[in-house]
Design a protein around this motif. Structure first.
Motif, PDB file in Angstrom:
ATOM      1  N   ASP A  46       0.797  -1.228   0.000  1.00  0.00           N
ATOM      2  CA  ASP A  46       0.000   0.000   0.000  1.00  0.00           C
ATOM      3  C   ASP A  46       0.826   1.272   0.000  1.00  0.00           C
ATOM      4  OD1 ASP A  46      -2.604  -1.207   0.032  1.00  0.00           O
ATOM      5  OD2 ASP A  46      -2.234  -1.802   2.105  1.00  0.00           O
ATOM      6  N   ASN A  47       2.019   1.251   0.577  1.00  0.00           N
ATOM      7  CA  ASN A  47       2.801   2.483   0.649  1.00  0.00           C
ATOM      8  C   ASN A  47       4.121   2.416  -0.130  1.00  0.00           C
ATOM      9  OD1 ASN A  47       4.002   0.682   2.380  1.00  0.00           O
ATOM     10  ND2 ASN A  47       4.349   2.156   4.046  1.00  0.00           N
ATOM     11  N   VAL A  48       4.265   1.424  -0.973  1.00  0.00           N
ATOM     12  CA  VAL A  48       5.451   1.322  -1.832  1.00  0.00           C
ATOM     13  C   VAL A  48       5.022   1.548  -3.277  1.00  0.00           C
ATOM     14  CG1 VAL A  48       7.305  -0.151  -2.707  1.00  0.00           C
ATOM     15  CG2 VAL A  48       6.671  -0.238  -0.284  1.00  0.00           C
ATOM     16  N   GLU A  49       5.402   2.717  -3.812  1.00  0.00           N
ATOM     17  CA  GLU A  49       5.120   2.979  -5.220  1.00  0.00           C
ATOM     18  C   GLU A  49       5.847   1.944  -6.081  1.00  0.00           C
ATOM     19  OE1 GLU A  49       3.271   5.026  -6.905  1.00  0.00           O
ATOM     20  OE2 GLU A  49       2.619   6.515  -5.429  1.00  0.00           O
ATOM     21  N   HIS A  50       5.135   1.438  -7.083  1.00  0.00           N
ATOM     22  CA  HIS A  50       5.691   0.495  -8.056  1.00  0.00           C
ATOM     23  C   HIS A  50       6.037  -0.863  -7.428  1.00  0.00           C
ATOM     24  CE1 HIS A  50       5.915   4.205 -10.348  1.00  0.00           C
ATOM     25  NE2 HIS A  50       6.769   4.702  -9.481  1.00  0.00           N
ATOM     26  N   PHE A  51       5.317  -1.228  -6.340  1.00  0.00           N
ATOM     27  CA  PHE A  51       5.641  -2.507  -5.702  1.00  0.00           C
ATOM     28  C   PHE A  51       5.456  -3.669  -6.676  1.00  0.00           C
ATOM     29  CE2 PHE A  51       1.131  -3.301  -5.348  1.00  0.00           C
ATOM     30  CZ  PHE A  51       1.031  -4.694  -5.275  1.00  0.00           C
ATOM     31  N   SER A  52       4.451  -3.585  -7.550  1.00  0.00           N
ATOM     32  CA  SER A  52       4.197  -4.688  -8.486  1.00  0.00           C
ATOM     33  C   SER A  52       5.319  -4.806  -9.518  1.00  0.00           C
ATOM     34  CB  SER A  52       2.852  -4.488  -9.191  1.00  0.00           C
ATOM     35  OG  SER A  52       2.828  -3.264  -9.905  1.00  0.00           O
ATOM     36  N   ASP A  53       5.889  -3.680  -9.928  1.00  0.00           N
ATOM     37  CA  ASP A  53       7.028  -3.721 -10.853  1.00  0.00           C
ATOM     38  C   ASP A  53       8.243  -4.368 -10.174  1.00  0.00           C
ATOM     39  OD1 ASP A  53       6.065  -1.710 -13.188  1.00  0.00           O
ATOM     40  OD2 ASP A  53       5.493  -0.878 -11.254  1.00  0.00           O
ATOM     41  N   ILE A  54       8.456  -4.009  -8.906  1.00  0.00           N
ATOM     42  CA  ILE A  54       9.582  -4.587  -8.159  1.00  0.00           C
ATOM     43  C   ILE A  54       9.389  -6.088  -8.021  1.00  0.00           C
ATOM     44  CG2 ILE A  54      10.873  -4.531  -5.991  1.00  0.00           C
ATOM     45  CD1 ILE A  54       9.710  -1.669  -5.579  1.00  0.00           C
ATOM     46  N   LEU A  55       8.169  -6.500  -7.695  1.00  0.00           N
ATOM     47  CA  LEU A  55       7.875  -7.929  -7.551  1.00  0.00           C
ATOM     48  C   LEU A  55       8.035  -8.645  -8.892  1.00  0.00           C
ATOM     49  CD1 LEU A  55       6.979 -10.201  -5.688  1.00  0.00           C
ATOM     50  CD2 LEU A  55       4.594  -9.506  -6.090  1.00  0.00           C
ATOM     51  N   GLY A  56       7.569  -8.018  -9.974  1.00  0.00           N
ATOM     52  CA  GLY A  56       7.741  -8.619 -11.292  1.00  0.00           C
ATOM     53  C   GLY A  56       9.202  -8.754 -11.664  1.00  0.00           C
ATOM     54  N   LEU A  57      10.016  -7.743 -11.333  1.00  0.00           N
ATOM     55  CA  LEU A  57      11.454  -7.810 -11.586  1.00  0.00           C
ATOM     56  C   LEU A  57      12.078  -9.000 -10.870  1.00  0.00           C
ATOM     57  CD1 LEU A  57      14.239  -6.518 -12.450  1.00  0.00           C
ATOM     58  CD2 LEU A  57      14.140  -5.273 -10.276  1.00  0.00           C
ATOM     59  N   ILE A  58      11.758  -9.158  -9.584  1.00  0.00           N
ATOM     60  CA  ILE A  58      12.325 -10.260  -8.805  1.00  0.00           C
ATOM     61  C   ILE A  58      11.883 -11.603  -9.366  1.00  0.00           C
ATOM     62  CG2 ILE A  58      12.415 -11.311  -6.505  1.00  0.00           C
ATOM     63  CD1 ILE A  58      12.014  -8.480  -5.351  1.00  0.00           C
ATOM     64  N   MET A  59      10.627 -11.689  -9.801  1.00  0.00           N
ATOM     65  CA  MET A  59      10.142 -12.943 -10.396  1.00  0.00           C
ATOM     66  C   MET A  59      10.926 -13.294 -11.651  1.00  0.00           C
ATOM     67  SD  MET A  59       5.996 -12.848 -10.040  1.00  0.00           S
ATOM     68  CE  MET A  59       5.189 -13.123  -8.442  1.00  0.00           C
ATOM     69  N   PHE A  60      11.103 -12.326 -12.537  1.00  0.00           N
ATOM     70  CA  PHE A  60      11.872 -12.572 -13.753  1.00  0.00           C
ATOM     71  C   PHE A  60      13.289 -13.000 -13.408  1.00  0.00           C
ATOM     72  CE2 PHE A  60       9.030 -10.371 -16.898  1.00  0.00           C
ATOM     73  CZ  PHE A  60       9.123 -11.331 -17.899  1.00  0.00           C
ATOM     74  N   GLN A  61      13.910 -12.287 -12.478  1.00  0.00           N
ATOM     75  CA  GLN A  61      15.281 -12.624 -12.100  1.00  0.00           C
ATOM     76  C   GLN A  61      15.375 -14.011 -11.485  1.00  0.00           C
ATOM     77  OE1 GLN A  61      16.381  -9.339  -9.532  1.00  0.00           O
ATOM     78  NE2 GLN A  61      17.134  -8.102 -11.233  1.00  0.00           N
ATOM     79  N   ASN A  62      14.307 -14.452 -10.820  1.00  0.00           N
ATOM     80  CA  ASN A  62      14.310 -15.762 -10.185  1.00  0.00           C
ATOM     81  C   ASN A  62      13.932 -16.879 -11.145  1.00  0.00           C
ATOM     82  OD1 ASN A  62      14.871 -17.103  -7.707  1.00  0.00           O
ATOM     83  ND2 ASN A  62      12.663 -17.497  -7.439  1.00  0.00           N
ATOM     84  N   GLY A  63      13.755 -16.544 -12.406  1.00  0.00           N
ATOM     85  CA  GLY A  63      13.503 -17.571 -13.405  1.00  0.00           C
ATOM     86  C   GLY A  63      12.039 -17.885 -13.665  1.00  0.00           C
ATOM     87  N   VAL A  64      11.126 -17.046 -13.196  1.00  0.00           N
ATOM     88  CA  VAL A  64       9.714 -17.298 -13.460  1.00  0.00           C
ATOM     89  C   VAL A  64       9.440 -17.080 -14.952  1.00  0.00           C
ATOM     90  CG1 VAL A  64       7.343 -16.510 -13.032  1.00  0.00           C
ATOM     91  CG2 VAL A  64       8.991 -16.634 -11.141  1.00  0.00           C
ATOM     92  N   THR A  65       8.798 -18.057 -15.561  1.00  0.00           N
ATOM     93  CA  THR A  65       8.295 -17.884 -16.924  1.00  0.00           C
ATOM     94  C   THR A  65       6.802 -17.638 -16.790  1.00  0.00           C
ATOM     95  OG1 THR A  65       7.950 -20.280 -17.154  1.00  0.00           O
ATOM     96  CG2 THR A  65      10.032 -19.379 -17.956  1.00  0.00           C
ATOM     97  N   PHE A  66       6.342 -16.547 -17.336  1.00  0.00           N
ATOM     98  CA  PHE A  66       4.962 -16.158 -17.084  1.00  0.00           C
ATOM     99  C   PHE A  66       3.953 -16.991 -17.861  1.00  0.00           C
ATOM    100  CE2 PHE A  66       7.302 -12.609 -15.396  1.00  0.00           C
ATOM    101  CZ  PHE A  66       6.594 -12.338 -14.240  1.00  0.00           C
TER     102      PHE A  66
END
Length: 484
Positions: free
Chosen positions: A251-271
Motif C-alpha cells: 500500500d505504501n510502496v510505489e511500483h511494488f508490483s514492478d519490483i515484484l515482477g522484476l524479482i520474479m523474472f530474475q528468479n527464473g519465473v516464466t509467465f
C-alpha cells in the motif's frame, strides 16, 4: 480626262467602273520588283497571311492544355502516394504526457515536408484514458494515432492496426530497439506499435546517506540487503525512524508490483507457468523486508516517493519520470540513480514500463498515419522531442530514447544512464503500475496486493500466492492471454 484620275465618288449617274477605260482611271503600268542587290536573283518571300498565325496560336494553346493535364495527373499520383500535393488529409493524434507545444515542434516539421497532411494533436488525461480511447474507436470517432502502454496489447487487439513491413518489419525493429521492446509489441509476426521513448525501473539512492555510511550502490540483492540493514535507524522501541529501503509492503510502496515482477523474472519465473515455485519464492523474498524484527520498512511509513524526497528512506525503486516528482517535493535533495540489483551469478534482468504509438484499426488513412509514426521514431525526431521537453521548467529531461543508437547519449545523462545499461536485458509483463488502465494491469495488481498484505499479516507465502494465482488466471483468460 485622259490624264486625270476620277475618284469613284465623282462618277456620274449611269456611269460605272466597268465602262470607265484604264486611261480614265489613270492606272499605273506594272513595274517588276527591284533586283536583289546581291545579284543572287532570289525572290523575297510573300508576306504571311492570317491563317498560319491562327494555326500557330491554336497549336500553342493545345500544347499548354496538354502540359496542364500531364502536370495534373502527376500531382494526383503524388497525392495518392503520400507525397506533397494531392488530397488534403487530417490525422488526429491522442497523446498523454507531452504537451501540445512540445509535440507541435516536430509536427510542424512533418507538415512542411508533407503539405497535404495536417496533424491534430490532443493531450489527454490518463484518468480512464484506455476506456475513453476504446469507446471512441468502437464508435468510429477515435483518433488515427494514439499512445498506449506496452502492456495493453491484449486489451487493444481489435483496435490496433498491424504495422506494415514496408514501414518497419520486426527484423528492422530488432536492430533499432531493445529486444524486449520488439517482443512486447509483436503480434502474429508484425509490430502493433512503434516507440519513441522507453522507461525502466531504476534504483534511487540518497547520496548523503551513502557517503556518510561509506557505501556504494549495490550490484546484487545480497549487497542491497546488507546496505538497507546498515542504513535503517530505529528508536528504542523498534520503530523505524529512517528506513534503509522501501520494500516489502504494497500500500505504501510505489511500483511494488514492478519490483515484484522484476524479482520474479530474475528468479527464473516464466509467465507462461505462474504456478512454478520460483514465483512463490519471489513473493516471500519481497515480503521479508517488512517482517519484524529485522525489517527495514513497514506499513507505518509514508508513501515511498514522499518518504524518499523527505530524506526518510535511503533507497527506492522507480522509473525515470519520478525524478521530477521528487525534485518538485524537495528541490534540495541530493540523490542519484543506479541499475537495479541482480541475483549473483545470474543473467541480468531489467524491468521495462513504457508508452508507444499505434494506429487505429478504424483509421481511413492508415498509410499516412504509419508514415507519421515512423517519423516519430527517427533519430532526428527523437532527439528534437527530447531537447524540446528538456527546455520545460518542470522537466529535467525528455523521454528516454527508445533507439539503441541514441543510448550512448543516455549514458552521459545525470539520471538516465541506468536505462541505457539495462535496456539490452529489459523485460515486461502485466504487472505495470501507474498505467491507470482499469484493466489487465490494475486487476492483476489487485491480486498481488492481496497476496503481499496476506503475507505481511502472517499468512504463508505459498497459500497467499495460490490464492492470488486463481484471480490472476481469471484476468488472463478475460484478455485471452495464454498461461498455464
Amino acid at each position: 480626262m485622259a490624264d486625270q484620275q476620277i475618284p469613284p465618288e465623282e462618277l456620274g449617274t449611269g456611269q460605272t467602273v466597268e465602262n470607265v477605260s484604264p486611261t480614265d482611271l489613270n492606272v499605273q503600268p506594272y513595274e517588276p520588283p527591284p533586283e536583289d542587290p546581291s545579284g543572287s536573283g532570289a525572290v523575297p518571300p510573300p508576306p504571311m497571311s492570317g491563317l498560319p498565325i491562327r494555326m500557330i496560336i491554336i497549336a500553342g494553346l493545345g500544347l499548354l492544355i496538354l502540359v496542364g493535364i500531364v502536370l495534373g495527373i502527376m500531382a494526383f499520383l503524388r497525392g495518392g502516394s503520400g507525397e506533397n500535393g494531392g488530397e488534403e488529409i487530417a490525422l488526429t493524434y491522442w497523446g498523454l504526457w507531452e504537451s501540445k507545444d512540445v509535440m507541435q515542434t516536430v509536427i510542424s516539421d512533418y507538415e512542411r515536408q508533407h503539405p497535404n497532411v495536417h496533424i491534430v494533436y490532443e493531450q489527454h488525461s490518463p484518468i480512464q484514458y484506455r476506456e475513453r480511447l476504446q469507446a471512441a474507436i468502437q464508435r468510429k470517432e477515435g483518433p488515427d494515432i494514439f499512445r498506449f502502454h506496452n502492456t495493453w496489447v491484449p486489451m487493444l487487439t481489435s483496435d490496433l492496426a498491424a504495422v506494415p513491413n514496408s514501414v518497419i518489419s520486426t527484423d528492422q525493429a530488432s536492430k533499432l530497439f531493445p529486444s524486449g521492446v520488439v517482443q512486447d509489441l509483436t503480434k502474429d509476426d508484425q509490430l502493433v506499435g512503434i516507440p519513441y521513448g522507453i522507461d525502466m525501473l531504476m534504483l534511487y539512492y540518497n547520496v548523503a546517506m551513502f557517503e556518510s555510511a561509506g557505501v556504494s550502490p549495490p550490484k546484487t540483492w545480497e549487497e542491497f540487503s546488507t546496505i538497507a540493514d546498515q542504513l535503517t535507524i530505529k528508536n528504542e522501541v523498534g520503530q523505524i525512524m529512517t528506513a534503509g529501503a522501501a520494500m516489502g509492503t504494497a500500500d505504501n510502496v510505489e511500483h511494488f508490483s514492478d519490483i515484484l515482477g522484476l524479482i520474479m523474472f530474475q528468479n527464473g519465473v516464466t509467465f507462461s507457468n505462474l504456478s512454478s515455485p520460483a514465483a512463490n519464492q519471489a513473493l516471500e523474498f519481497y515480503s521479508l523486508f517488512a517482517m519484524p524484527p529485522n525489517n527495514i520498512w513497514d506499513a507505518n511509513q509514508d508513501n515511498s516517493i514522499v518518504a524518499f524526497a523527505s530524506g526518510q528512506v535511503a533507497m527506492v525503486f522507480a522509473p525515470s519520470w519520478q525524478v521530477d516528482i521528487i525534485k518538485s517535493i524537495n528541490p534540495d535533495l541530493n540523490f542519484a540513480t543506479a541499475t537495479v540489483p541482480q541475483l549473483a551469478g545470474a543473467t541480468p534482468v531489467g524491468w521495462g514500463t513504457y508508452w508507444v504509438e499505434g494506429v487505429s484499426s478504424q483509421s481511413t488513412h492508415k498509410d499516412e498515419a504509419f508514415e507519421f509514426v515512423k517519423y516519430l521514431s527517427e533519430k532526428e525526431t527523437m532527439s528534437k522531442l527530447y531537447a524540446e521537453a528538456s527546455k520545460l521548467e518542470s522537466r529535467s529531461f525528455g523521454e528516454p530514447y527508445a533507439r539503441i543508437d541514441l543510448h550512448n547519449q543516455l549514458a552521459s545523462s545525470e539520471y538516465l544512464a541506468p536505462i541505457a545499461e539495462q535496456a539490452p536485458y529489459m523485460h515486461s509483463w502485466y504487472m505495470a503500475s501507474r498505467t491507470q488502465d482499469n484493466g489487465i494491469n490494475d486487476k492483476i495488481i489487485s491480486y498481488l496486493k492481496d497476496a503481499v498484505n496476506a503475507v505481511n499479516q502472517g499468512s504463508s507465502s505459498t497459500g497467499a500466492w495460490e490464492t492470488a494465482l486463481q484471480g490472476i488466471q481469471q484476468v488472463l483468460v478475460e484478455y485471452n492471454v495464454e498461461s498455464k
